[in-house]
Write a protein that holds these residues in place. Structure first.
Motif, PDB file in Angstrom:
ATOM      1  N   VAL A 214      28.814  11.017 -11.857  1.00  0.00           N
ATOM      2  CA  VAL A 214      28.676  11.975 -12.601  1.00  0.00           C
ATOM      3  C   VAL A 214      29.886  12.079 -13.641  1.00  0.00           C
ATOM      4  O   VAL A 214      30.931  12.144 -13.190  1.00  0.00           O
ATOM      5  CB  VAL A 214      28.656  13.468 -12.039  1.00  0.00           C
ATOM      6  N   THR A 215      29.446  11.898 -15.028  1.00  0.00           N
ATOM      7  CA  THR A 215      30.651  11.518 -16.015  1.00  0.00           C
ATOM      8  C   THR A 215      30.639  12.466 -16.909  1.00  0.00           C
ATOM      9  O   THR A 215      31.653  12.422 -18.064  1.00  0.00           O
ATOM     10  CB  THR A 215      30.668  10.179 -16.455  1.00  0.00           C
ATOM     11  N   GLY A 216      29.722  13.489 -17.029  1.00  0.00           N
ATOM     12  CA  GLY A 216      29.633  14.490 -18.245  1.00  0.00           C
ATOM     13  C   GLY A 216      29.032  13.766 -19.464  1.00  0.00           C
ATOM     14  O   GLY A 216      29.053  14.479 -20.478  1.00  0.00           O
ATOM     15  N   ASP A 217      28.662  12.575 -19.463  1.00  0.00           N
ATOM     16  CA  ASP A 217      28.164  11.972 -20.638  1.00  0.00           C
ATOM     17  C   ASP A 217      26.916  11.116 -20.181  1.00  0.00           C
ATOM     18  O   ASP A 217      26.648  11.319 -19.007  1.00  0.00           O
ATOM     19  CB  ASP A 217      29.018  11.233 -21.350  1.00  0.00           C
ATOM     20  N   ARG A 290      36.733  19.019 -17.448  1.00  0.00           N
ATOM     21  CA  ARG A 290      35.980  18.685 -18.589  1.00  0.00           C
ATOM     22  C   ARG A 290      34.850  18.305 -18.259  1.00  0.00           C
ATOM     23  O   ARG A 290      33.848  18.517 -19.054  1.00  0.00           O
ATOM     24  CB  ARG A 290      36.844  17.914 -19.326  1.00  0.00           C
ATOM     25  N   VAL A 291      34.697  17.293 -17.223  1.00  0.00           N
ATOM     26  CA  VAL A 291      33.346  16.716 -16.845  1.00  0.00           C
ATOM     27  C   VAL A 291      32.532  17.885 -16.273  1.00  0.00           C
ATOM     28  O   VAL A 291      31.302  17.741 -16.485  1.00  0.00           O
ATOM     29  CB  VAL A 291      33.817  15.480 -15.814  1.00  0.00           C
ATOM     30  N   ILE A 292      33.078  18.701 -15.401  1.00  0.00           N
ATOM     31  CA  ILE A 292      32.485  19.514 -14.629  1.00  0.00           C
ATOM     32  C   ILE A 292      31.758  20.493 -15.961  1.00  0.00           C
ATOM     33  O   ILE A 292      30.436  20.959 -16.019  1.00  0.00           O
ATOM     34  CB  ILE A 292      33.022  20.333 -14.086  1.00  0.00           C
ATOM     35  N   ARG A 366      30.899  15.473  -5.070  1.00  0.00           N
ATOM     36  CA  ARG A 366      31.541  16.526  -4.230  1.00  0.00           C
ATOM     37  C   ARG A 366      31.761  17.701  -5.125  1.00  0.00           C
ATOM     38  O   ARG A 366      31.890  18.950  -4.637  1.00  0.00           O
ATOM     39  CB  ARG A 366      33.057  16.099  -3.841  1.00  0.00           C
ATOM     40  N   SER A 367      31.603  17.691  -6.401  1.00  0.00           N
ATOM     41  CA  SER A 367      31.750  18.694  -7.312  1.00  0.00           C
ATOM     42  C   SER A 367      30.608  19.305  -7.649  1.00  0.00           C
ATOM     43  O   SER A 367      30.500  20.186  -8.820  1.00  0.00           O
ATOM     44  CB  SER A 367      32.467  18.359  -8.554  1.00  0.00           C
ATOM     45  N   LEU A 368      29.334  18.944  -7.147  1.00  0.00           N
ATOM     46  CA  LEU A 368      28.040  19.791  -7.528  1.00  0.00           C
ATOM     47  C   LEU A 368      27.816  21.138  -7.384  1.00  0.00           C
ATOM     48  O   LEU A 368      27.378  21.829  -8.371  1.00  0.00           O
ATOM     49  CB  LEU A 368      26.843  19.227  -6.609  1.00  0.00           C
ATOM     50  N   ASP A 369      28.721  21.762  -6.391  1.00  0.00           N
ATOM     51  CA  ASP A 369      28.717  23.135  -6.405  1.00  0.00           C
ATOM     52  C   ASP A 369      29.598  23.917  -7.593  1.00  0.00           C
ATOM     53  O   ASP A 369      29.364  24.787  -8.080  1.00  0.00           O
ATOM     54  CB  ASP A 369      29.366  23.714  -5.042  1.00  0.00           C
TER      55      ASP A 369
END
Length: 392
Positions: A214-217, A290-292, A366-369
């Motif tokens: 997941v990179t936000g792009d 920023r990615v989140i 890990r940052s899905l939540d």
């Protein structure tokens, strides 16, 4: 005096990219392509084809190891002499100066696939992201502040001012070696091939391929592009950890640029090769805010906020038990989302519903939540704002 704010001006400029092409500047680009057809008269010799193939891979290395991994991302260190050699080799591809290239690329990573990205297929279309953006008037100049770590070298500033010198010298050399076929096939054919292989990273690598991170792009890994670009096609890997000198994170992800740099490190030509942390390799790293935020915005975009708002508004008007809620929302003004956060309303997606959709959109992280929590808040803010405006 104009009252237009810098932000509004930037937004105005970003929405008029396609109206900002300096067409005369496309003429040299078109002529380089047309020159390839001169082979009909010059003939195609094996010597010229050998030169073309050699120059393709040599200059591709200049772009991947020079323009990209060194000048844009400082993924390794080298001497001032080899730095200049890399710059000359990269600029022999006629893709503008190393300072221009690196500054634009650093800007791309700051705003990747947002409205401020210099080349995003999502916002400006495939063809514009592939090549059209290069000719936009606002890209004529370069923000040298973004590459201040290199502007202190006078030889790089000289190359910046006379960006076509390396390409012109190379063209003359090919002519001296193999005559007109050497120039047309050896130089122009390889130049055009290098152009489009490089451009495909900006366009195709943000449209076709797989995503491990997941990179936000929209960056993707594309094995075919990786082959033709000496490893640059592992683009999603690169966006997950930009400072890595290696972009093929798995053993089977072929990355010739890294192999060559590794070999050069054994003889002391380059050193301090940066590698991705183990957490990144295992896809266990925590994402940055920023990615989140970008991932959450993409998630929110899959929900029809206008439809949700309309249904909630109708429920508020027709359900007696929700009368007090409308009053609270009106009183809350810009904090309406805080009121909605503590009330279960029909039609507003719950965290569980958002999480379910997120799990189908994104790869393991890990940052899905955190993404889901941010998306839930964004939806509540959007709905709350619209309800307050409607009530007013």
């Amino acid at each position: 005096m104009s009252s237009t704010s810098p932000l509004k001006q930037q937004q105005h400029d970003d929405h008029h990219d396609h109206d900002d092409i300096v067409y005369p500047q496309t003429i040299p680009f078109i002529l380089v392509h047309l020159a390839c057809f001169a082979a009909i008269w010059t003939s195609v010799t094996w010597e010229a084809v050998t030169i073309a193939a050699s120059l393709y891979w040599l200059r591709m290395f200049g772009i991947t190891a020079g323009y990209h991994r060194y000048f844009s991302h400082r993924s390794y260190a080298t001497s001032r002499v080899f730095q200049f050699i890399l710059a000359c080799l990269a600029q022999s591809s006629a893709q503008k100066s190393v300072l221009w290239w690196a500054a634009k690329h650093r800007h791309h990573h700051l705003f990747s696939d947002t409205e401020h990205d210099v080349h995003s297929p999502r916002h400006t279309g495939f063809l514009f992201a592939h090549a059209g953006w290069i000719f936009a008037r606002k890209h004529d100049t370069v923000d040298l502040v973004k590459v201040g770590d290199f502007t202190r070298y006078p030889e790089l500033m000289w190359l910046h001012r006379y960006e076509l010198v390396p390409a012109a010298v190379l063209a003359v050399i090919t002519f001296l070696i193999a005559g007109w076929p050497g120039l047309v096939v050896g130089f122009f054919w390889s130049t055009v091939a290098v152009y489009h292989a490089t451009f495909c990273i900006n366009s195709l690598a943000h449209v076709r391929g797989s995503k491990r991170y997941v990179t936000g792009d929209d960056s993707r890994n594309n094995w075919l592009l990786a082959f033709f670009t000496m490893g640059e096609g592992w683009h999603n890997n690169h966006h997950a950890y930009q400072a890595s000198v290696r972009q093929g994170f798995r053993w089977w992800e072929i990355d010739p640029t890294f192999y060559i740099l590794k070999a050069l490190s054994w003889v002391g030509v380059v050193w301090d090769l940066k590698s991705p942390p183990e957490a990144v390799l295992k896809n266990e790293q925590k994402l940055g805010s920023r990615v989140i935020d970008r991932a959450a915005a993409d998630l929110v975009a899959t929900f029809n906020v206008e439809s949700i708002t309309a249904k909630v508004s109708h429920a508020l008007e027709t359900t007696p038990s929700l009368t007090d809620l409308r009053v609270k929302l009106t009183a809350a003004q810009h904090k309406a989302h805080e009121v909605l956060a503590h009330v279960h309303l029909p039609h507003v997606p719950t965290r569980d519903e958002i999480w379910a959709r997120a799990s189908t959109m994104f790869v393991k992280t890990r940052s899905l939540d955190d993404i889901v929590e941010r998306a839930h808040r964004l939806i509540l803010e959007a709905v709350g704002t619209r309800l307050v405006v409607a009530a007013g």
